[in-house]
Structure formats: C-alpha cells, structure tokens
Scaffold this motif. Structure first.
Motif, short mmCIF file in Angstrom:
data_model
loop_
_atom_site.label_atom_id
_atom_site.label_comp_id
_atom_site.label_asym_id
_atom_site.label_seq_id
_atom_site.Cartn_x
_atom_site.Cartn_y
_atom_site.Cartn_z
N SER A 392 0.86 -1.19 0.00
CA SER A 392 0.00 0.00 0.00
C SER A 392 0.89 1.23 0.00
N THR A 419 3.78 1.23 2.92
CA THR A 419 5.07 1.85 2.62
C THR A 419 4.96 3.37 2.60
N THR A 423 7.98 11.61 -3.30
CA THR A 423 8.71 11.90 -4.53
C THR A 423 10.16 12.25 -4.17
N ALA A 507 10.00 16.20 6.31
CA ALA A 507 9.20 15.59 5.25
C ALA A 507 7.88 16.33 4.98
O1 PRX Z 1 1.81 12.63 3.10
C1 PRX Z 1 2.58 11.53 2.72
C2 PRX Z 1 1.78 10.66 1.76
O2 PRX Z 1 2.13 11.11 0.45
C3 PRX Z 1 3.12 12.14 0.52
C4 PRX Z 1 4.07 11.99 -0.62
O3 PRX Z 1 3.39 12.16 -1.82
P1 PRX Z 1 4.13 11.89 -3.20
O4 PRX Z 1 5.42 12.63 -3.21
O5 PRX Z 1 3.17 12.20 -4.27
O6 PRX Z 1 4.48 10.37 -3.20
C5 PRX Z 1 3.44 9.42 -3.14
C6 PRX Z 1 4.00 8.04 -3.32
C7 PRX Z 1 5.17 7.70 -2.52
C8 PRX Z 1 3.75 11.96 1.86
O7 PRX Z 1 4.37 13.15 2.31
N1 PRX Z 1 2.09 9.23 1.89
C9 PRX Z 1 2.74 8.46 1.01
N2 PRX Z 1 2.76 7.17 1.44
C10 PRX Z 1 2.12 7.14 2.62
C11 PRX Z 1 1.70 8.46 2.91
N3 PRX Z 1 1.06 8.75 4.06
C12 PRX Z 1 0.82 7.75 4.92
N4 PRX Z 1 1.18 6.46 4.69
C13 PRX Z 1 1.83 6.11 3.57
N5 PRX Z 1 2.16 4.85 3.37
#
Ligand code: PRX
Length: 657
Positions: A392, A419, A423, A507
């Motif tokens: 997930s 996970t 980005t 982050a």
């Molecule tokens: O808030 C967190 C959330 O997605 C953000 C990152 O978004 P992006 O850069 O578009 O990448 C998405 C794919 C990795 C993070 O700062 N996020 C991502 N994965 C999770 C998450 N929030 C909670 N649990 C996760 N597993």
C-alpha cells in the motif's frame, strides 16, 4: 485526522505475524537492522553492489557540502544497462519483463528482456538522431503502454534526464513543466484508452508546445507513438515524428555510455506549498540503489518466480521507482496495465491477477476503499490464490481498509506492507519487512534497514513513545532528491531549514509513535493535500480559481473524504462585476480547475462566500474553513480580524448543502 480517530488508531491491537514460509526464505532478515546501524555506509555500499558499475565508486557518501549530497563518488554507471542489458547478458533474455495489458480486452503483449533491449536501443538511437544529447531534458507524456517505459529507459541510456508528466494533467500543467526544465523534446502518443474509449493526448501537447513557445521556450521535436489511431487535427512536419518511423527504422545496436553516479536521471514535478510545482531532481547511482534495494527487500522479490504488479501510473514517482527502475534493475517480471480498475467491468484488476498469476501486488488505499464499497463478491469470484504479498502506498491506510485488503484480497495469508515515502525520498523509507515485522493495521511500522527516521517536537527533540510530532529523516540516504531543479535555495529552505541545527530532513508530514515505538503517518502538516494518493497544492488550485474572470479571491482546503482520503473544497469570493455569478457558477469553476490543472484537481465542492476568514495580518485561516468543509463546529476565531465572517460562511454553507 481528528484526535479521536487518532486515539482509536492507536488502540488498534490486531497483529499479523509473517507467514512462516516467507519468513524462512525472506530476502532480508532481522539482522539487517543491526548491520545497517553498525556501519551505515558499508551497508549502503553493499546495496549499491547489487548494481553493475562500469567504474567502481571510491567513496560511499560525500556530505561535506550538506544538504547537497554525493553518493557513490567516482562510480560510473548506466541505469538502462542495469535495468535491461545485464539481465540479457546473464542469460535471462527470454524472461518476460512486461506483461502489457491494454485497456481493450485481449489487447495484450509480452515483452522479454531481450526484446526490451532491442527496443530501448532503437529508441536511444532515434532520440540521438532527433538531436537529443546527453544532459538534454526530454518530457514524456504518455498513456501506460510499454513505449512509456521504453522511452524512460532510452533517455537514461543516453544520459538525457526525463521528466514524465502524468497523462491526466492539462496542457497548461504540461506547458509549465516544459518551460521550467526547458525540455528539448517530448515523447507522447496520439492517445490512450480510458474507460473503453480512445482519449487524445497529442492535442494537449500541441497546445502546451505553443504555450511554452509564447513563454520563450521552443521544444524542437515531438516523437509520437500511434496507440489509438485516432485522427490528429494538427501535424507539424518540422517537429512531429512518428515513433514507428523513427524508432522502428533505427538500429537495435546501441553501445551505451556510462555516466557519473551523480549524473541527473530525471526530474519529477510535484506539488509544494506554493503555486509553482517543484522539479525534484534525482541522480543515477543513488536513486537506482535505493529503488532496487527497497523493491527487493520490501516486496521480497524472487525474480525467477514472482509476477509483480504495481498499479500506479508512470507519471508519478511510484511508477518511476516501482515500475521502471526498481523492478527492472532486479530483473522482475511485471504486469503493466493501461486502464482503469473498472473497465470494461468492475472485476478487471482481479481478472488480471488471475490470468497472470500475480504474486506481489502494490496499490493505493483509495483503490482499496472503492473495492470495499463494491463488495467482496467481485474479487471472491476470481482465483487470487497466487498472491503472496500486498503493498500500500500514497496515503495513510485506515485499519478497516488494511484488514479488508489482507482478508478479502490476500485470503488472510498475505502480509500487507504499508510503505511510506515521497517523490523526494525516491524510494521506500518506512515499511514493515514482510518476513520480519508483524503487521499492525494502519501503521507503516519502522524505517527499513539503512534509513533513520524520528518523530520530533517543534524544537527537533524526539517525542516519547505514545505521542505525536513531525516526521524527519535524520541521516542522508542514497535515493534522496539532490535539489529542486534550478532552485537550490528553495531546496534548502523547504526541506532542511526547519531543523537546520540538527541537520534533519523535514518531510512535511505529521506522525505518531505508538507505545511500541511504531510509526503512524498522519498526513501533511503544510498546505499540501492528498487526494486519492495524489499530491496537490492548495495554492496551485487557488491560483487556478483566481485565473477565472469571475473570481476575485479563493481559498482551498483539503477536507476529510471517505473515498479519496481528502477532497478539494474551495471557497471563492466573486468579483463585483460577476454579481452572483449565474446559476452555473459552481460547475463552471469546478470545470475551470479541471481544465487548468487536470481532473484530479477538480474541487468536490465550491462555496461562493462574501468574505474569507483572515487574521489581522491578512493570512487566510484555512483551519476554520476546514471546520466548515468537514461539517464541524468552527474552532477558535479570536485571531480573526472580523470574527463575524465565520458566522456568515457557516450559515451560507448550511444553506447551500
Ligand atoms: O503525506 C505523505 C503521503 O504522500 C506524501 C508523498 O506524496 P508523493 O510525493 O506524491 O508520493 C506518493 C508516493 C510515494 C507523503 O508526504 N504518503 C505516502 N505514502 C504514505 C503516505 N502517508 C501515509 N502512509 C503512507 N504509506
């Protein structure tokens, strides 16, 4: 997330142990945590060793100019060689790299690693013939077809950083990105299939190219894959070139060049707290090390027997790290699916899993929640017994969705790896290890070996177990972003200034540590929203709204939503000339945002208001608007310049709902 939901979450006491056979044969075992702690650089050198280097690196990490990192200093490497050629050279040329599944049923094609080597070489030759040189940026705006992956790898092969723009983004969004990274060429398609019908892409490229030109940037070539065969209204012979001509006629021989470990691999745009998207720059050696290692460790990949499927689009970082680079560097066999989960009918994903015997499956909570709504009869009608691990990503997974995923899709035998990454982080940072960690619904658990994370208070002190704070990464890691393209200062400010003293990477997420010390990521603490796992900036949508002639001012908030995690809610003040805006104003504004940014940004709700709540210094108090959007009692209004504003807005919203 409300405090009440949070305390419910933290009371979650269901535990799922790793399956015995998985634990027994797991790629990574518990000792890896200690090994990584004992000698972190040696641990990462070992992970970099899973790649093929033309020239070995001399130094693991150069952090002398922090926060500007150099990893694997002196090493020379080619990402495409690592993802393709070396598997052929090792005798795995006949292994299927991609099981491509087009949206039209029966439109399938398998590509082996040997075939992929030929096609990537041809595309590399074609790009060079079109004038693309090492260091030039190439934009990729494609449907989910093999040519998208081939184009990325061809760019990597010649050292031309790609910037993939999600095919669902508008021509405006594409134009901004083209101009920001000064793309020399674009790879696109006439269209793709979406919900049973061809959906055009090339016209948006034409528009974007014209817009970029009017902003002083000319794109010299557009390479077009013929996917749907739909009519193209415009074709410029000086610029547009068919893929089947240019790539089809190119040689399958291409001697690849090796580049410095820090050679830029790609720029991926993502939303920040301002209206201008950030071009996140990743470089070659560290990024590939991070994506390959995590894909192998977190998904427990056994390339000879597993069939892996990640449902993300390559227009997002997940598609970069966990379709193109990580899995392919590991020689995986994977499914690449073009379409939507419910086309032509709701069981499409489960049919694909059954047909290809998918063993490792990676998707987003928003998809899981929509399947939950449709009911378990649909997946129950398919044989999903091949699955051995579920992943997930993208947003917090609520315990109900986690348990449903494990129970209904995974027949209660598959671990679920939640996970957390971004980005910017390039690869997974926090996740269970499927053969080691027990599963706890809703928790991403602890950082993987080699990664150091903490939850800290405003001063940067670690919070005790059982409480919350801000999520930070306390040590650099190989797949970290190197900068924001063209804006080193914004890079330092955004990620490294909040905890400058400690040298922590911030982050932008809030998190809690439960009483066992396990992590629960709660979501963004800044003006970034997460809608269906996609990152959107409130400011970017506000700018789009204000660009409408009838809008004087706009404020956007992300409100909790059962299906999409968060939903876009906009409050707008109309101009005097616009009067009440007319009866279609709400729909007009929703569609305007859709056109300006793309369908994912279309607001769920637009509320026309007379005033916005502002502090005396003029800052909009989004917190209060969020209360309205989430139908809550409005919080403390004492810092407002005019506290009666909220009464008006609340009344107005009740009247319109
Ligand atoms: O808030 C967190 C959330 O997605 C953000 C990152 O978004 P992006 O850069 O578009 O990448 C998405 C794919 C990795 C993070 O700062 N996020 C991502 N994965 C999770 C998450 N929030 C909670 N649990 C996760 N597993």
């Amino acid at each position: 997330m409300s405090e009440q939901t949070l305390s419910n979450l933290l009371k979650e006491d269901r535990r799922f142990e790793p399956p015995a056979d998985l634990a027994e044969h797991a790629n990574l075992t518990a000792e890896a945590y200690e090994r990584a702690d004992a000698d972190y650089e040696a641990f990462w050198a070992e992970q970099a060793g899973r790649l093929s280097w033309e020239t070995p690196f001399e130094r693991v990490l150069d952090w002398d100019d922090a926060p500007f990192a150099k990893w694997f200093v002196g090493g020379r490497i080619n990402a495409a060689y690592n993802c393709v050629d070396r598997h052929v050279e090792a005798g795995h040329g006949d292994r299927v790299a991609l099981h491509f599944v087009g949206e039209p049923v029966d439109d399938t094609r398998d590509l082996t690693y040997a075939q992929l080597k030929d096609e990537v070489s041809q595309a590399a030759n074609a790009l060079t013939a079109l004038g693309v040189e090492t260091g030039d940026r190439v934009a990729i705006y494609m449907p989910m077809i093999p040519e998208a992956v081939i184009a990325m790898l061809a760019c990597a092969r010649i050292g031309a950083p790609h910037t993939v723009v999600f095919g669902g983004f508008s021509s405006d969004a594409l134009a901004t990105r083209l101009a920001d990274c000064k793309a020399k060429a674009i790879v696109t398609a006439d269209g793709g299939y979406r919900r049973g019908a061809p959906s055009a892409l090339k016209p948006a490229v034409d528009e974007a190219r014209a817009k970029a030109a009017s902003n002083g940037h000319d794109v010299s070539k557009v390479l077009v894959v013929q996917r749907t065969g739909q009519d193209l209204e415009t074709w410029d012979d000086d610029v547009d070139v068919w893929w089947h001509d240019a790539v089809g006629s190119a040689s399958t021989e291409h001697a690849c060049e090796f580049f410095d470990a820090e050679h830029p691999l790609f720029v991926m745009y993502t939303s920040g707290t301002t209206g201008k998207p950030k071009g996140i720059l990743h470089t070659t050696g560290g990024y590939l090390t991070g994506s390959a290692y995590t894909h192998w460790a977190v998904f427990d990949l056994k390339p000879e027997t597993d069939v892996y499927w990640c449902t993300a689009d390559i227009g997002w970082i997940t598609g970069h790290s966990y379709i193109t680079y990580g899995p392919m560097a590991n020689g995986a066999t994977q499914v690449l699916y073009e379409g939507t989960p419910d086309s032509p009918e709701r069981g499409r994903w489960w049919d694909i899993i059954e047909k290809y015997g998918v063993t490792l499956f990676y998707t987003a909570p928003t998809a899981i929640r929509s399947f939950m709504k449709q009911g378990r009869e649909i997946p129950d009608g398919r044989d999903l017994s091949s699955l051995r691990l579920l992943g997930s990503v993208g947003e917090p997974i609520n315990p109900e969705a986690y348990v449903w995923y494990r129970h209904v899709i995974g027949a209660d035998k598959t671990p679920v790896v939640d996970t957390w990454w971004q980005t910017e982080t390039g690869s997974i940072m926090i996740s269970p290890l499927p053969g080691v960690t027990h599963g706890k619904p809703g928790s991403a658990m602890i950082p993987i070996p080699g990664i150091s994370a903490e939850v800290v208070d405003d001063e940067g002190n670690p919070v005790p177990d059982g409480s919350g704070g801000l999520l930070v990464l306390t040590k650099p890691w190989p797949s970290m972003l190197r900068t924001i393209y063209g804006d080193d200062e914004r890079y330092v400010d955004t990620y490294w200034s909040r905890f400058r003293k400690q040298g922590y990477y911030f982050a932008g997420d809030g998190a809690k540590k439960d009483t066992d010390g396990d992590l629960w990521v709660l979501g963004r603490v800044d003006d970034v929203m997460n809608v269906s796992g996609h990152r959107l900036s409130t400011t970017e949508i506000e700018s789009a709204l204000v660009s409408h002639p009838k809008v004087a001012e706009a404020a956007v908030v992300g409100a909790q939503d059962e299906d999409t995690g968060q939903a876009v809610c906009a409050f707008v003040i109309l101009t005097d000339e616009a009067g009440d805006g007319g009866k279609d104003i709400v729909e007009d504004l929703r569609n305007h945002v859709r056109k300006e940014i793309g369908p994912i940004a279309k607001p769920r709700q637009v509320m026309v208001v007379a005033e916005l709540p502002k502090t005396r210094s003029g800052k909009i108090m989004r917190r209060l608007l969020k209360d309205v959007a989430e139908n809550r009692e409005v919080g403390d209004v004492t810092t407002l310049a005019d506290s009666s504003v909220m009464d008006l807005i609340s009344k107005g919203s009740k009247a319109s709902s």
